[in-house]
Structure formats: C-alpha cells, structure tokens
Design a protein around this motif. Structure first.
Motif, PDB file in Angstrom:
ATOM      1  N   UNK A   1       0.821  -1.204   0.000  1.00 50.66           N
ATOM      2  CA  UNK A   1       0.000   0.000   0.000  1.00 50.66           C
ATOM      3  C   UNK A   1       0.861   1.262   0.000  1.00 50.66           C
ATOM      4  N   UNK A   2       1.906   1.264   0.799  1.00 43.82           N
ATOM      5  CA  UNK A   2       2.802   2.427   0.842  1.00 43.82           C
ATOM      6  C   UNK A   2       3.532   2.601  -0.489  1.00 43.82           C
ATOM      7  N   UNK A   3       3.837   1.475  -1.144  1.00 45.13           N
ATOM      8  CA  UNK A   3       4.455   1.547  -2.470  1.00 45.13           C
ATOM      9  C   UNK A   3       3.499   2.185  -3.474  1.00 45.13           C
ATOM     10  N   UNK A   4       2.242   1.795  -3.439  1.00 45.70           N
ATOM     11  CA  UNK A   4       1.246   2.396  -4.331  1.00 45.70           C
ATOM     12  C   UNK A   4       1.147   3.907  -4.103  1.00 45.70           C
ATOM     13  N   UNK A   5       1.126   4.313  -2.837  1.00 44.25           N
ATOM     14  CA  UNK A   5       1.045   5.739  -2.519  1.00 44.25           C
ATOM     15  C   UNK A   5       2.273   6.465  -3.050  1.00 44.25           C
ATOM     16  N   UNK A   6       3.452   5.887  -2.852  1.00 40.21           N
ATOM     17  CA  UNK A   6       4.681   6.519  -3.337  1.00 40.21           C
ATOM     18  C   UNK A   6       4.669   6.651  -4.859  1.00 40.21           C
ATOM     19  N   UNK A   7       4.202   5.625  -5.543  1.00 38.94           N
ATOM     20  CA  UNK A   7       4.127   5.678  -7.007  1.00 38.94           C
ATOM     21  C   UNK A   7       3.152   6.759  -7.466  1.00 38.94           C
ATOM     22  N   UNK A   8       2.040   6.917  -6.750  1.00 37.82           N
ATOM     23  CA  UNK A   8       1.068   7.946  -7.104  1.00 37.82           C
ATOM     24  C   UNK A   8       1.640   9.344  -6.896  1.00 37.82           C
ATOM     25  N   UNK A   9       2.340   9.550  -5.792  1.00 40.88           N
ATOM     26  CA  UNK A   9       2.954  10.858  -5.533  1.00 40.88           C
ATOM     27  C   UNK A   9       3.989  11.172  -6.601  1.00 40.88           C
ATOM     28  N   UNK A  10       4.794  10.170  -6.974  1.00 39.64           N
ATOM     29  CA  UNK A  10       5.823  10.384  -7.988  1.00 39.64           C
ATOM     30  C   UNK A  10       5.216  10.787  -9.323  1.00 39.64           C
ATOM     31  N   UNK A  11       4.043  10.237  -9.646  1.00 42.27           N
ATOM     32  CA  UNK A  11       3.395  10.550 -10.917  1.00 42.27           C
ATOM     33  C   UNK A  11       2.668  11.896 -10.876  1.00 42.27           C
TER      34      UNK A  11
END
Length: 289
Positions: free
Chosen positions: A253-263
């Motif tokens: 879940x934290x990985x998904x959030x990080x990927x969303x912020x990066x995009x």
C-alpha cells in the motif's frame, strides 16, 4: 487469461469457476509448489490423491498447453526461493526452549513476507493498478474487520496529496451510499483477509458491476472477492501467531502511494506542503525544539 509468472495469480483468476475436483487440485498445487516443481505427475498424484487426469485438466484450464508447462512455472518460481522457504520453515519451527522469542518469530515471518512480495509481485499489474488509481475520478477505500484500520491508514496518506479519495463505511457512513455513485470513471480498493468480511466481498461485486476498476488486496487465491477484481494482489501474510500479518500488505500500500505521488509531480508536493502547514497552525503536530 492472465499470463502471470505466479501460479497463485493464475489460479486466483479462475478459482471461482473451477469444479470441486479442480479446486482441490488447485489448492494442492498452491500449497505444494515445491513438490509440483520437483516431482513427476505420477508422484504428485499419489501424494495429493488427485488423479493425473484432473491435474492435467487443471493445467489446461489455467491456460497451459500441458501439465509440464504448469510444472515449469512452479519450478521457475521455486528456483530462486527454495532457500528462503527452507530458512523460513526452520525459523518458524523454533520455540522458546530453543531460544526464539515471540519477537524473533514474528519479525522473521514479516521479513519473509516482505521479501517474498518484493520478489514475486507482478510489476506490470502493479503499474496498471496504480494507473487506474491515478486516472480515477474518485477512489473509494474499504476494509472491514482486521482490515479496517489498514484501509484508514491508506486514506490518511492519500488525503495528503489528493482530494478525491474517500473511506467507505466509517464513522456512521453507509457503505451502500459510498458505492452508489461508482461507475466506469471510478475505482474501489478493497483490503480483505481470512475470514473475508462479507461486506468486502459485496463491495467488490457491486463496484465491478457498476463498471468501476476494482483492486483487491488479499491473502489467498480462495478469497471470494477475487472473482470481481480488475486487479488482484495475493499478499504473503504468514504469521506464527493466531492472526495474519499485515506487514507486507502495508509495504504494498505504501508503495502504491509513493508511485502515485511520484506521478503527480509538483501539484502533489505543493498540496502536501499546504496540508503540513495547516496542520501546524491547527496544533496537530508537537512543537519541535
């Protein structure tokens, strides 16, 4: 047909439609991948009590040309993880008399879960799921029973950088109301683990029927919500205790959030700064010396 490199994902995609005999065969394959990888069809049949014909039929149902192709997938998955499974088995067999504390046993299981997730997660599927979240008009999160707080944590993180994520079924809010406006422009992310809350299963079913992208994070190919998932993730959740571990689920879940912020670029960064500033003015954070 999903052509994933994980047998668990292949089986999860078809599990709801399998006959009782094929489900028995599928359950055995998932639980005994090392045996399937290393032993002949005849030996696996003898050990499992499942006929060779049923095992071969399972392979074809899962999209393999032959049983040997299914066996090869198991062999490839096990090749890089055999030592990890052995180490894990030895670690979890330790007891207090041999010097292993509860902390050592639990942390060892969590480390194995996270390592297994990192090595086996379908990265293309992860990218596609994050794309669906990024492109959704609205994102609804739902978790029940032990998954309630986990979903709430993800909503907390998401609300730092976006305004279109909501948490369903909390603080008196109706789950039905949260799902009623979903359509093909929206997404639902459900977290559910054994024993699989009925509301989580119904939420996934309703969202998929409405055309929404449905993301399911769970712990087994047998989870009923998987048949309604646009994107499914079977997350390692082993624990020497009486409960499932959420450690690897949190990492995903934290990985998904990080990927969303990066995009999201600068707009997300600016909103995070704004939220932090307002939290400080409201006294949400303790004073720093």
């Amino acid at each position: 047909m999903n052509l994933s490199a994980r047998i668990e994902d292949r089986i999860a995609d078809s599990y709801a439609d399998l006959s009782a005999k094929l489900k028995d065969a599928a359950d055995y394959v998932v639980a005994n991948q090392m045996d399937v990888a290393a032993r002949s069809l005849r030996s696996v049949s003898a050990a499992s009590g499942v006929s060779p014909a049923t095992l071969s039929r399972l392979a074809r149902t899962l999209g393999f040309d032959t049983y040997e192709d299914m066996r090869e997938l198991c062999r490839g998955a096990m090749g890089g993880r055999a030592m990890s499974f052995s180490e894990r088995a030895e670690r979890l067999k330790l007891d207090k008399d041999e010097g292993a504390t509860f902390l050592q046993r639990q942390s060892g299981a969590c480390i194995w879960n996270i390592t297994d997730l990192a090595e086996t997660v379908d990265r293309a599927r992860l990218e596609a799921a994050v794309d669906a979240l990024a492109e959704a008009r609205n994102v609804v999160l739902f978790g029940a029973l032990s998954s309630t707080g986990i979903a709430e944590y993800m909503a907390y993180l998401a609300n730092y950088f976006c305004t279109n994520w909501t948490l369903a079924g909390r603080m008196g809010a109706s789950l039905g109301a949260s799902l009623s406006s979903l359509d093909e422009n929206d997404a639902l992310l459900v977290v559910t683990k054994t024993p699989y809350a009925s509301r989580a299963i119904f939420a996934a079913e309703m969202a998929r029927a409405a055309g929404a992208q449905t993301i399911v994070l769970t712990d087994s190919h047998t989870c009923p919500a998987l048949q309604h998932a646009s994107f499914s993730f079977i997350v390692p959740s082993e624990s020497p205790q009486f409960f499932s571990s959420y450690a690897a689920t949190l990492v995903l879940m934290e990985t998904m959030i990080a990927m969303l912020v990066a995009r999201s670029g600068e707009s997300a960064s600016q909103r995070i700064r704004d939220v932090e500033a307002r939290n400080r003015r409201l006294g949400e954070f303790g004073a720093l010396e």
